[in-house]
Write a protein that holds these residues in place. Structure first.
Motif, PDB file in Angstrom:
ATOM      1  N   THR A  53       1.002  -1.333   0.121  1.00 14.29           N
ATOM      2  CA  THR A  53      -0.014  -0.030   0.049  1.00 14.29           C
ATOM      3  C   THR A  53       0.801   1.225   0.131  1.00 14.29           C
ATOM      4  N   GLU A  54       1.997   1.569   0.757  1.00 12.30           N
ATOM      5  CA  GLU A  54       2.821   2.723   0.836  1.00 12.30           C
ATOM      6  C   GLU A  54       3.420   2.707  -0.574  1.00 12.30           C
ATOM      7  N   ARG A  55       3.945   1.698  -1.011  1.00 11.02           N
ATOM      8  CA  ARG A  55       4.355   1.969  -2.248  1.00 11.02           C
ATOM      9  C   ARG A  55       3.566   2.460  -3.413  1.00 11.02           C
ATOM     10  N   TRP A  56       2.200   1.782  -3.435  1.00 12.76           N
ATOM     11  CA  TRP A  56       1.213   2.337  -4.315  1.00 12.76           C
ATOM     12  C   TRP A  56       0.992   3.652  -4.111  1.00 12.76           C
ATOM     13  N   ARG A  57       0.904   4.149  -2.998  1.00  8.90           N
ATOM     14  CA  ARG A  57       0.574   5.468  -2.581  1.00  8.90           C
ATOM     15  C   ARG A  57       1.600   6.268  -3.016  1.00  8.90           C
ATOM     16  N   TYR A  58       2.948   6.038  -2.777  1.00 11.43           N
ATOM     17  CA  TYR A  58       4.114   6.721  -3.373  1.00 11.43           C
ATOM     18  C   TYR A  58       4.013   6.880  -4.973  1.00 11.43           C
ATOM     19  N   GLU A  59       3.967   5.657  -5.523  1.00 11.25           N
ATOM     20  CA  GLU A  59       3.662   5.700  -7.206  1.00 11.25           C
ATOM     21  C   GLU A  59       2.690   6.504  -7.475  1.00 11.25           C
ATOM     22  N   GLU A  60       1.470   6.483  -6.837  1.00  8.91           N
ATOM     23  CA  GLU A  60       0.366   7.233  -7.346  1.00  8.91           C
ATOM     24  C   GLU A  60       0.561   8.719  -7.045  1.00  8.91           C
ATOM     25  N   GLU A  61       1.440   9.263  -6.042  1.00 12.68           N
ATOM     26  CA  GLU A  61       1.473  10.385  -5.770  1.00 12.68           C
ATOM     27  C   GLU A  61       2.643  10.993  -6.661  1.00 12.68           C
ATOM     28  N   LEU A  62       3.541  10.218  -7.054  1.00  6.71           N
ATOM     29  CA  LEU A  62       4.465  10.553  -8.133  1.00  6.71           C
ATOM     30  C   LEU A  62       3.929  10.664  -9.516  1.00  6.71           C
ATOM     31  N   ARG A  63       2.986   9.785  -9.806  1.00  7.15           N
ATOM     32  CA  ARG A  63       2.050   9.786 -11.030  1.00  7.15           C
ATOM     33  C   ARG A  63       1.357  11.348 -11.198  1.00  7.15           C
ATOM     34  N   ARG A  64       0.879  11.423  -9.978  1.00  7.74           N
ATOM     35  CA  ARG A  64       0.006  12.800  -9.730  1.00  7.74           C
ATOM     36  C   ARG A  64       0.811  13.861 -10.008  1.00  7.74           C
TER      37      ARG A  64
END
Length: 626
Positions: A118-129
């Protein structure tokens, strides 16, 4: 017989859910990691279908059974997606399902390994955003063609303004050499390659020139070519910004552009100061904590020095925006200029010692009365001293001589550093100018310190000049300031604050940045205060209701409410005196005026040093006692 070691290993793993399924997908075994990640005890889940872990939409689409079929056919299936815990919450999972077969090849079940990402997904989503925000920002720019080219000059991206300005659609230019936008005469002269070489050597290539549109008409443009490097310093390509200078309407946009630039710089300073605040707090904690190892003192001192340098650069950058828009206002008060000099020298001593420089100071015995802004004068002198330290090889000599000449004070900063040729003596005061002279310090800094220093000195009615006998012969910077008879009767210095703070007060820190909140609470506790933290507007009001703070340090920008509304809510629910200070990355005069007019009793600009914090606690205690 003892327990199977391999089974014990699997059952004790905490970070991975590892369990077996039968051929129909029912849970057969359950390890500690599965219990931690999914929340089920073994007796609650064994025998139930593994579909229990899938969201309703996945079950409706029969996705769990498709996973088992794929694993059975291919031997292994790997996927990432949302899964459910026992409490109904979702987590982003990495899943591997492996088919298990007996000696005859018959399918007997499946092994499933799940990891919570979950934490990696949030980081990647934030990076994509953020990447999408940058792309949208660049594409939304209307007045500047902004595009990237690779290391060989082939166009990789193309924004809407580039199409509007040149007539080329994105499909027309992607993969084509950017030299096609140069007039034939410049191509023949090798200008595209020269521009790339200059950008790589100097950090940017900026010039005004003719630019070609798709219809082969030309327009006069301002072009900036900047190299783009990866984390290892390897060249990835170049960013080019092109602006049309042929339209006379651009003149009418200058005022609005300056305003936007000032607003951007203020926002930039705020965003930079926010992470600086917890770093400053943490360094203060390390220095004050009795258990901090003495052998690590040098490392802490390095962080402290570099943090001070970074804070100074942020302040200088913001001040350049104020200078450009004429918004620098001096707080003129009677002062003894010798105090300004002493404080400036004290501020740069750690940096000078780190370079093994020898600093000497010569001051008159009598006061030097000036009417000026002590902080701005110190900022100017510190910029001169930092410049001398930076451009003098390790182990150099730097002398600061202050004398009175008639009705002026004269400050000379001598160094035995790299020096400069005569034709460069004025250019060093130009904004963003860095002289090319090699050495370890070449190319360092932003090129704004000397320009800002001269501007501030001139606003005090003084002059700032440079002199040098040439390269390798050192330099002398001379700052001359007018003395004022009205300042001759100087007020005696206020008594110094004690190292501690008299009495313990209940202090509440409200900031959505947890690092900033937690470290500030620790600093306050070391200062003897009863301090607590809250992580947002609503949390702050809730904590204040039971804690009944006497002093509140309040951030202005939080996701669930601004500091101004929080301050009003705090005062409405409090029946006791409460001193509320804004604590923010916004530090312009207009920001301070706004907070004070709104009812805040003080304005702290991040990062807050310990001495400033001590002074505020003393002031707050005195105000609450009235």
């Amino acid at each position: 017989m003892g327990a199977d070691p391999f089974r014990l290993l699997v059952e004790s793993v905490q970070d991975y859910a590892i369990f077996l399924l039968d051929v129909r997908g029912r849970v057969v075994t359950w390890n500690a990691g599965a219990q931690r990640i999914k929340g089920y005890e073994a007796h609650e889940i064994i025998g139930r279908s593994f579909e229990t872990f899938y969201p309703e939409d996945a079950i409706r689409s029969q996705w769990p059974q498709q996973e088992l079929r794929a694993a059975g056919e291919k031997g292994r299936f790997e996927d990432e997606g949302w899964r459910l815990r026992k409490d109904g919450s979702r987590f982003w999972a990495s899943v591997i399902i492996t088919a298990l077969r007996d000696d005859s090849g018959k399918l007997v079940g499946f092994a499933k390994v799940t990891r919570d990402l979950t934490e990696r997904w949030r980081y990647e989503e934030e990076l994509r955003r953020r990447e999408e925000q940058v792309r949208l920002l660049v594409d939304a720019v209307k007045d500047y063609a902004i595009f990237l080219v690779d290391a060989e000059g082939r166009v990789q991206t193309w924004n809407a303004a580039a199409t509007s300005l040149t007539g080329y659609e994105t499909a027309d230019v992607l993969g084509r050499d950017f030299s096609e936008f140069y007039p034939p005469s410049e191509i023949a002269a090798g200008a595209p390659a020269l521009d790339r070489a200059r950008a790589l050597e100097e950090g940017r290539s900026e010039r005004e020139r003719w630019y070609l549109r798709k219809d082969r008409s030309m327009f006069w443009s301002s072009t900036v070519l900047t190299p783009v490097l990866d984390g290892a310093g390897a060249l990835r390509g170049y960013a080019q910004v092109v602006r049309d200078l042929t339209d006379p309407r651009r003149l009418h946009e200058l005022e609005d552009s300056s305003r936007r630039t000032s607003e951007f710089l203020a926002m930039l300073a705020h965003e930079l100061r926010n992470p600086l605040a917890p770093i400053r707090n943490a360094v203060s904690l390390l220095g004050a904590h009795p258990a901090f190892p003495q052998e690590l003192g040098a490392a802490r001192a390095v962080i402290d020095r570099q943090l001070a340098q970074l804070t100074r650069l942020v302040d200088d950058l913001l001040d350049i925006g104020r200078v450009a828009t004429g918004k620098v206002r001096l707080d003129r008060r009677p002062l003894d200029y010798r105090d300004v000099v002493r404080s400036s020298v004290d501020a740069v001593l750690p940096l000078a010692r780190a370079r093994s420089h020898r600093l000497s100071l010569s001051l008159p015995d009598a006061p030097i009365p000036l009417l000026g802004d002590a902080a701005r004068l110190a900022q100017s002198l510190q910029n001169l001293l930092n410049n001398a330290i930076r451009y003098t090889d390790d182990g150099g000599d730097i002398r600061i001589e202050v004398r009175v000449d008639g009705k002026h004070s004269v400050t000379c900063v001598h160094d035995n550093g790299r020096g400069m040729p005569a034709h460069e003596l004025e250019r060093v005061f130009e904004l963003f100018t860095q002289l090319d002279g090699g050495g370890a310090s070449a190319g360092q800094g932003l090129g704004i310190g000397l320009s800002l220093a001269r501007t501030l000195v001139e606003q005090h009615g003084g002059t700032l000049t440079a002199a040098s006998d040439g390269p390798g012969c050192g330099s002398v910077f001379t700052m001359q300031l007018p003395m004022h008879e009205t300042a001759a009767s100087l007020q005696p210095a206020a008594p110094a604050l004690s190292s501690g703070v008299a009495g313990a007060a209940r202090v509440l820190v409200i900031d959505d940045n947890r690092d900033s909140t937690d470290t500030m609470v620790q600093v306050l506790q070391l200062l003897g205060q009863d301090a607590r933290g809250a992580y947002g507007a609503d949390d702050g009001v809730r904590v204040a209701a039971s804690f009944r703070p006497q002093i509140v340090l309040l951030d202005l920008n939080m996701p669930d409410g601004d500091g101004f509304s929080v301050m009003r809510r705090l005062r409405q629910q409090s029946t006791e005196p409460m001193y509320v200070a804004a604590m923010t990355g916004y530090g312009q005069a207009s920001d301070r005026r706004r907070t004070l007019e709104a009812g805040f009793q003080a304005h702290l600009t991040k990062p807050v040093d310990v001495e400033r914090l001590r002074k505020l606690l003393v002031s707050a205690t005195a105000a609450n006692a009235l």
